[in-house]
Design a protein around this motif. Structure first.
Motif, PDB file in Angstrom:
ATOM      1  N   UNK A   1       0.537  -7.328  -4.789  1.00 30.95           N
ATOM      2  CA  UNK A   1      -0.099  -6.351  -5.661  1.00 30.95           C
ATOM      3  C   UNK A   1       0.115  -4.938  -5.124  1.00 30.95           C
ATOM      4  N   UNK A   2       0.541  -4.023  -5.975  1.00 30.28           N
ATOM      5  CA  UNK A   2       0.669  -2.626  -5.536  1.00 30.28           C
ATOM      6  C   UNK A   2      -0.696  -1.933  -5.602  1.00 30.28           C
ATOM      7  N   UNK A   3      -1.345  -1.807  -4.474  1.00 36.37           N
ATOM      8  CA  UNK A   3      -2.747  -1.373  -4.464  1.00 36.37           C
ATOM      9  C   UNK A   3      -2.948   0.024  -5.039  1.00 36.37           C
ATOM     10  N   UNK A   4      -1.957   0.903  -4.834  1.00 36.51           N
ATOM     11  CA  UNK A   4      -2.085   2.276  -5.307  1.00 36.51           C
ATOM     12  C   UNK A   4      -2.287   2.344  -6.819  1.00 36.51           C
ATOM     13  N   UNK A   5      -1.785   1.349  -7.501  1.00 35.26           N
ATOM     14  CA  UNK A   5      -1.841   1.377  -8.970  1.00 35.26           C
ATOM     15  C   UNK A   5      -2.969   0.536  -9.526  1.00 35.26           C
ATOM     16  N   UNK A   6      -3.730  -0.051  -8.636  1.00 32.68           N
ATOM     17  CA  UNK A   6      -4.765  -0.976  -9.093  1.00 32.68           C
ATOM     18  C   UNK A   6      -6.132  -0.560  -8.556  1.00 32.68           C
TER      19      UNK A   6
ATOM     20  N   UNK B   1       0.808  -1.225   0.000  1.00 41.16           N
ATOM     21  CA  UNK B   1       0.000   0.000   0.000  1.00 41.16           C
ATOM     22  C   UNK B   1       0.835   1.266   0.000  1.00 41.16           C
ATOM     23  N   UNK B   2       2.127   1.148   0.137  1.00 42.75           N
ATOM     24  CA  UNK B   2       2.933   2.325   0.446  1.00 42.75           C
ATOM     25  C   UNK B   2       3.721   2.887  -0.729  1.00 42.75           C
ATOM     26  N   UNK B   3       3.116   2.849  -1.903  1.00 39.37           N
ATOM     27  CA  UNK B   3       3.764   3.495  -3.032  1.00 39.37           C
ATOM     28  C   UNK B   3       3.652   5.008  -2.873  1.00 39.37           C
ATOM     29  N   UNK B   4       4.705   5.719  -3.184  1.00 41.25           N
ATOM     30  CA  UNK B   4       4.550   7.170  -3.265  1.00 41.25           C
ATOM     31  C   UNK B   4       3.971   7.509  -4.627  1.00 41.25           C
ATOM     32  N   UNK B   5       3.676   8.744  -4.862  1.00 43.15           N
ATOM     33  CA  UNK B   5       3.011   9.088  -6.121  1.00 43.15           C
ATOM     34  C   UNK B   5       3.989   9.636  -7.160  1.00 43.15           C
ATOM     35  N   UNK B   6       5.261   9.444  -6.926  1.00 37.63           N
ATOM     36  CA  UNK B   6       6.275   9.979  -7.824  1.00 37.63           C
ATOM     37  C   UNK B   6       6.373   9.223  -9.144  1.00 37.63           C
TER      38      UNK B   6
END
Ligand SMILES: [Zn+2]
Length: 192
Positions: A164-169, A142-147
């Protein structure tokens, strides 16, 4: 019973049986036109898959074990969404009828290929003992930055874990794009 049904006919099932027997009878007459009952007697193994859906086909011989966050949390909701996307994705690929008739996904994409990607396993498990153990762990990051704009799910084939990278899905189309890309570029994104 007249059709050779040898199971126990319980009272609850009787009504169903009474309706089913004429259908089976018709089916048998139809098959006789092609001499199939004869073949069925001598080649039982060959004919079995014609009538009984194979356990090995498709999605359902694999079990996924998602590691969910606390129920009710925002993370949990995202995770549930992703698991639903995955289900839809596999279903869509299965429904598209495989390599020959595939407009939505790249030609080579099949459920088997996806499973292979997730597990690093070349073959589907065959032995019952293998099947029992055939669980794919699903984790969520869950901890992807938005860069950055894109992240791929990572696969650890040793522990059979997909992260799975939730930020992108967040949507199904995002999920589909990213997964399709990841699988088609396969090994490059492995993290062991
Ligand atoms: Zn990311």
């Amino acid at each position: 019973v007249t059709c050779g049904y040898t199971g126990i006919v319980s009272m609850e099932k009787r009504d169903i049986m009474i309706r089913v027997i004429p259908m089976l009878d018709q089916l048998r007459k139809g098959l006789q036109m092609y001499d199939l009952p004869k073949i069925m007697k001598t080649q039982q193994d060959l004919c079995l898959p014609l009538f009984v859906p194979g356990e090995d086909d498709g999605v359902y011989s694999y079990r996924s074990r998602p590691v969910f966050s606390e129920i009710g949390s925002a993370k949990h909701q995202k995770e549930v969404n992703i698991m639903n996307f995955l289900q839809d994705y596999l279903q869509e690929i299965e429904d598209s009828g495989g390599p020959s008739n595939n407009s939505v996904t790249p030609e080579s994409l099949t459920v088997g290929r996806i499973m292979q990607w997730m597990t690093g396993q070349r073959h589907k498990p065959v032995l019952p003992s293998e099947k029992k153990d055939f669980v794919i762990n699903m984790k969520f990051h869950h901890d992807c930055d938005t860069q950055h704009t894109v992240c791929f799910p990572t696969v650890s084939t040793c522990s059979r874990t997909v992260t799975f990278p939730s930020t992108h899905l967040k949507t199904y189309s995002e999920f589909k794009n990213i997964l399709t890309l990841a699988i088609c570029h396969g090994q490059t994104f492995d993290r062991v």
